[in-house]
Design a protein around this motif. Structure first.
Motif, PDB file in Angstrom:
ATOM      1  N   GLU A   1     -47.486  16.000   0.831  1.00 54.56           N
ATOM      2  CA  GLU A   1     -46.449  17.216   0.629  1.00 54.56           C
ATOM      3  C   GLU A   1     -47.009  17.999  -0.359  1.00 54.56           C
ATOM      4  OE1 GLU A   1     -42.170  16.371  -0.109  1.00 54.56           O
ATOM      5  OE2 GLU A   1     -42.660  17.273  -2.211  1.00 54.56           O
ATOM      6  N   GLU A   2     -47.036  19.525  -0.346  1.00 52.02           N
ATOM      7  CA  GLU A   2     -47.176  20.341  -1.303  1.00 52.02           C
ATOM      8  C   GLU A   2     -46.081  21.313  -1.472  1.00 52.02           C
ATOM      9  OE1 GLU A   2     -49.610  20.331  -3.443  1.00 52.02           O
ATOM     10  OE2 GLU A   2     -51.154  18.886  -2.542  1.00 52.02           O
TER      11      GLU A   2
ATOM     12  N   PRO B   1     -62.223  16.570  -9.275  1.00 52.09           N
ATOM     13  CA  PRO B   1     -61.806  17.833  -8.955  1.00 52.09           C
ATOM     14  C   PRO B   1     -62.011  18.199  -7.574  1.00 52.09           C
ATOM     15  CG  PRO B   1     -63.817  17.775 -10.263  1.00 52.09           C
ATOM     16  CD  PRO B   1     -63.486  16.478 -10.127  1.00 52.09           C
ATOM     17  N   HIS B   2     -61.202  19.635  -7.418  1.00 56.27           N
ATOM     18  CA  HIS B   2     -61.792  19.853  -6.038  1.00 56.27           C
ATOM     19  C   HIS B   2     -62.800  20.781  -5.858  1.00 56.27           C
ATOM     20  CE1 HIS B   2     -59.506  23.790  -6.938  1.00 56.27           C
ATOM     21  NE2 HIS B   2     -58.625  23.114  -7.287  1.00 56.27           N
ATOM     22  N   PRO B   3     -63.442  20.981  -4.700  1.00 57.70           N
ATOM     23  CA  PRO B   3     -64.457  21.770  -4.652  1.00 57.70           C
ATOM     24  C   PRO B   3     -64.158  23.011  -4.558  1.00 57.70           C
ATOM     25  CG  PRO B   3     -64.113  20.525  -2.494  1.00 57.70           C
ATOM     26  CD  PRO B   3     -62.978  20.490  -3.430  1.00 57.70           C
ATOM     27  N   ARG B   4     -65.097  24.096  -4.759  1.00 62.64           N
ATOM     28  CA  ARG B   4     -64.802  25.673  -4.456  1.00 62.64           C
ATOM     29  C   ARG B   4     -64.460  25.838  -3.206  1.00 62.64           C
ATOM     30  NH1 ARG B   4     -69.221  29.169  -4.634  1.00 62.64           N
ATOM     31  NH2 ARG B   4     -70.447  27.185  -4.156  1.00 62.64           N
ATOM     32  N   ALA B   5     -63.388  26.811  -3.053  1.00 54.20           N
ATOM     33  CA  ALA B   5     -62.883  27.272  -1.684  1.00 54.20           C
ATOM     34  C   ALA B   5     -62.207  26.151  -1.224  1.00 54.20           C
ATOM     35  CB  ALA B   5     -64.088  27.855  -0.917  1.00 54.20           C
ATOM     36  N   GLY B   6     -62.019  25.048  -1.692  1.00 55.37           N
ATOM     37  CA  GLY B   6     -61.063  24.080  -0.984  1.00 55.37           C
ATOM     38  C   GLY B   6     -60.092  23.289  -1.899  1.00 55.37           C
ATOM     39  N   TYR B   7     -59.146  22.583  -1.446  1.00 54.31           N
ATOM     40  CA  TYR B   7     -58.227  21.899  -2.005  1.00 54.31           C
ATOM     41  C   TYR B   7     -57.930  20.549  -1.503  1.00 54.31           C
ATOM     42  CZ  TYR B   7     -57.185  26.704  -3.930  1.00 54.31           C
ATOM     43  OH  TYR B   7     -57.254  27.935  -4.543  1.00 54.31           O
ATOM     44  N   TYR B   8     -57.859  19.955  -2.408  1.00 51.35           N
ATOM     45  CA  TYR B   8     -57.308  18.363  -1.855  1.00 51.35           C
ATOM     46  C   TYR B   8     -55.851  18.421  -2.082  1.00 51.35           C
ATOM     47  CZ  TYR B   8     -62.062  16.581  -2.434  1.00 51.35           C
ATOM     48  OH  TYR B   8     -63.193  16.430  -2.349  1.00 51.35           O
ATOM     49  N   LEU B   9     -55.066  17.819  -1.091  1.00 48.04           N
ATOM     50  CA  LEU B   9     -53.710  17.683  -0.905  1.00 48.04           C
ATOM     51  C   LEU B   9     -53.230  16.536  -1.510  1.00 48.04           C
ATOM     52  CD1 LEU B   9     -53.636  18.585   2.749  1.00 48.04           C
ATOM     53  CD2 LEU B   9     -53.257  20.177   0.601  1.00 48.04           C
ATOM     54  N   HIS B  10     -51.900  16.517  -1.986  1.00 45.77           N
ATOM     55  CA  HIS B  10     -51.338  15.394  -2.526  1.00 45.77           C
ATOM     56  C   HIS B  10     -50.589  14.485  -1.650  1.00 45.77           C
ATOM     57  CE1 HIS B  10     -51.188  17.909  -6.332  1.00 45.77           C
ATOM     58  NE2 HIS B  10     -51.131  16.747  -6.940  1.00 45.77           N
TER      59      HIS B  10
END
Ligand SMILES: [Zn+2]
Length: 591
Positions: free
Chosen positions: A251-252, A221-230
């Motif tokens: 890409e997103e 899972p991604h961290p708080r306040a951040g995202y992992y991309l595909h």
């Protein structure tokens, strides 16, 4: 330090940061340790004797065990390797008339990967991104700032820094060929409580040594306040038994983040320059033996001092050779190869019909990077890989090359301070500051004028309307693609409001993105194939794809990768490698 740890840890590594979080990082991230002038650490890749392979895995469980073992071996190898890593990203907006997404802005990173302490990269794409940690963040959107972290993309070479059976569930999908390589396809999902930033998605494992050759998914899972991309991450068989990262597509299209904002982008990451050792040895040899007065071969046979004019030419040639060697050592310039000859043929076509005899002889070389640029270093014409990719035809290539030829014909000199070898001793990341081949406006205008003269007296003179159309496309897309249509070392196609060779535009048709049969510029990545191990380039021979939908033209655009994977040492046809320049998801070959 908490933040330092954050950068090093795979789990907490945030690929995309919202501005609040980024600000705290800007305040606290210490700059990367300043690297030495050493450019290319010797790769120490231990390869596998394929003859001494253990028997094929007998069960699904054994496949998993072997793949995990190989992945740990891979991680150990990657810590020794320092390839260049380039990411080019296009943010997208919906074009209502085309009914397709088109670029709205772009971002560019170039650096050298260093995983000896986690996933890191030394960024040197421009003075504004090199060096200090805070400069590693680039503003992407003016409305609501999103920052991409260059090392976020570099990180996509790693599936999981600590890939363990206990963290994951595995499910067999099918067998499938990627190119000529038969693979076992497996879906991978992290178990509950396996920790943050585990891989979730699909992996392709080749069925001889059980290396992962492709993985497609994201971290979770991604961290708080951040995202992992595909991402879709590809490895190629570059040494016997060793598969190394070469291409990553990311890409997103509808990543929702705070306040209903949506992230919509596509990006290509390329890695190359794994083995620069041999190149370096050659250039050391050259530096020792080339003495200014012997640089021109026929003089050394005369056993007498060079005349003043000969000495001046030799001195300039030495500056030229120094620069070419340095750029090749760093991995920015491809070694001499097949494409140079293709370029030189076009230059010769122009020279012959203009009765030009130029000494020392003209050479052509290819810059490994994506941004569209060309320049001369003495009598060497340099064109970027990205430029060769997007040019629609030979006459357009002739236009680019003839502009550079005109600089040479007009005697526009290289700064001969580069003839002193010590000028080449600087860290890689400072290349774009220390090497600058841009011309002033006066020289640019003179070269344009001369180039038109040369072209009008060449075999290309009746085929230049497409070249003018290409320039119109450049002009039309320039506001959105600032980082693509921007030179790092030489001159951009645009100089302020002036477009290079603009007189060609008057006789060319209107640039019309909605006309299916008008091909003004090609997508990126369709023409030049890179060997990431030794930087050798070759031209891709792909069948032209009939375009019926204008949205498929994608001029200057990023597309997914679909390389034709081969095994080293097997009879294979490298020209079969075909990135699919289509918008639809590529269909896997075989099954
Ligand atoms: Zn120029």
């Amino acid at each position: 330090m908490k933040q330092t740890k954050m950068l090093r840890s795979l789990y907490a590594l945030v690929t995309l940061l919202l501005v609040g979080c980024a600000t705290s990082l800007i305040g606290q991230t210490s700059p990367a340790p300043s690297p030495s002038t050493q450019t290319a650490p010797e790769p120490q890749v231990s390869t596998r004797d394929t003859a001494a392979q253990p028997a094929a895995a007998a069960s699904f469980d054994q496949v998993i065990d072997r793949a995990i073992e190989r992945e740990h071996f891979f991680m150990a190898q990657m810590k020794q390797l320092h390839p260049l890593v380039e990411t080019y990203l296009q943010n997208l907006k919906q074009d209502k008339e085309l009914d397709a997404p088109v670029p709205s802005s772009d971002v560019y990173f170039l650096g050298r990967l260093d995983m000896s302490e986690g996933t890191d990269d030394r960024t040197f794409s421009s003075p504004t991104t090199a060096g200090l940690g805070k400069r590693m963040f680039r503003k992407v959107s003016d409305q609501f700032t999103v920052n991409f972290l260059p090392l976020g993309f570099a990180q996509m070479v790693v599936l999981d820094e600590d890939f363990q059976r206990k963290y994951y569930d595995f499910a067999f999908v099918r067998r499938e060929f990627l190119g000529e390589v038969r693979c076992i396809v497996i879906d991978v999902a992290p178990k509950k409580d396996a920790g943050r930033g585990r891989f979730v998605g699909r992996v392709w494992i080749e069925d001889q040594d059980y290396n992962i050759v492709r993985f497609n998914g994201t971290y979770y899972p991604h961290p708080r306040a951040g995202y992992y991309l595909h991402f879709d991450s590809w490895r190629q068989n570059l040494r016997p038994g060793v598969w190394l990262p070469s291409l990553i597509y990311s890409e997103e299209s509808d990543l929702k983040y705070r306040l209903g904002q949506t992230l919509n982008y596509k990006a290509q990451t390329r890695l190359w320059g794994y083995n620069l050792k041999d190149l370096r040895r050659n250039s050391e040899f050259t530096e020792i033996t080339v003495d200014p007065l012997q640089a021109v071969q026929d003089q050394s046979q005369k056993a007498q001092d060079a005349s003043p004019i000969e000495a001046q030419r030799a001195w300039e040639r030495q500056a030229e050779t120094n620069v070419l060697d340095r750029l090749q050592q760093i991995g920015l310039l491809a070694p001499e190869g097949e494409i140079d000859k293709v370029l030189l043929t076009v230059v010769n076509n122009v020279m012959v019909t203009n009765n030009l005899d130029i000494q020392p002889e003209i050479r052509c070389r290819v810059l490994m990077t994506t941004p569209l640029e060309s320049f001369t270093i003495g009598h060497t014409i340099v064109v970027s890989r990205g430029m060769i990719d997007v040019l629609p035809d030979e006459a357009s290539l002739a236009m680019i090359l003839t502009h550079e030829l005109a600089h040479i014909v007009l005697g526009h000199h290289l700064n001969t301070k580069l003839a002193f070898n010590d000028r080449m001793f600087f860290p890689d990341e400072r290349t774009f500051e220390r090497m600058d081949f841009a011309r002033d406006r006066g020289e640019e205008e003179a070269a344009d004028k001369k180039a038109m003269e040369l072209l009008n007296n060449s075999p290309y003179k009746d085929k230049l309307s497409n070249a003018g159309l290409f320039l119109k496309a450049v002009q039309a897309r320039a506001p959105e693609l600032k980082n693509l249509i921007r030179a790092h070392l030489g001159d951009s196609l645009l100089n302020g409001n002036a477009t290079r060779m603009s007189s060609l535009m008057t006789a060319s048709p209107q640039f019309d993105p909605k006309k299916a049969d008008q091909v003004a510029a090609l997508p990126l990545g369709g023409r030049v194939k890179v060997d990431p191990w030794n930087n050798q380039l070759e031209l891709v021979k792909t069948k032209p794809v009939a375009i019926t939908n204008p949205a498929d033209k994608m001029p200057f655009e990023v597309t997914p990768f679909f390389p034709f994977l081969t095994r080293l040492g097997t009879a294979s046809a490298p020209e079969k490698a075909a990135p699919v320049p289509e918008k639809t998801a590529a269909t896997p070959t075989g099954q």
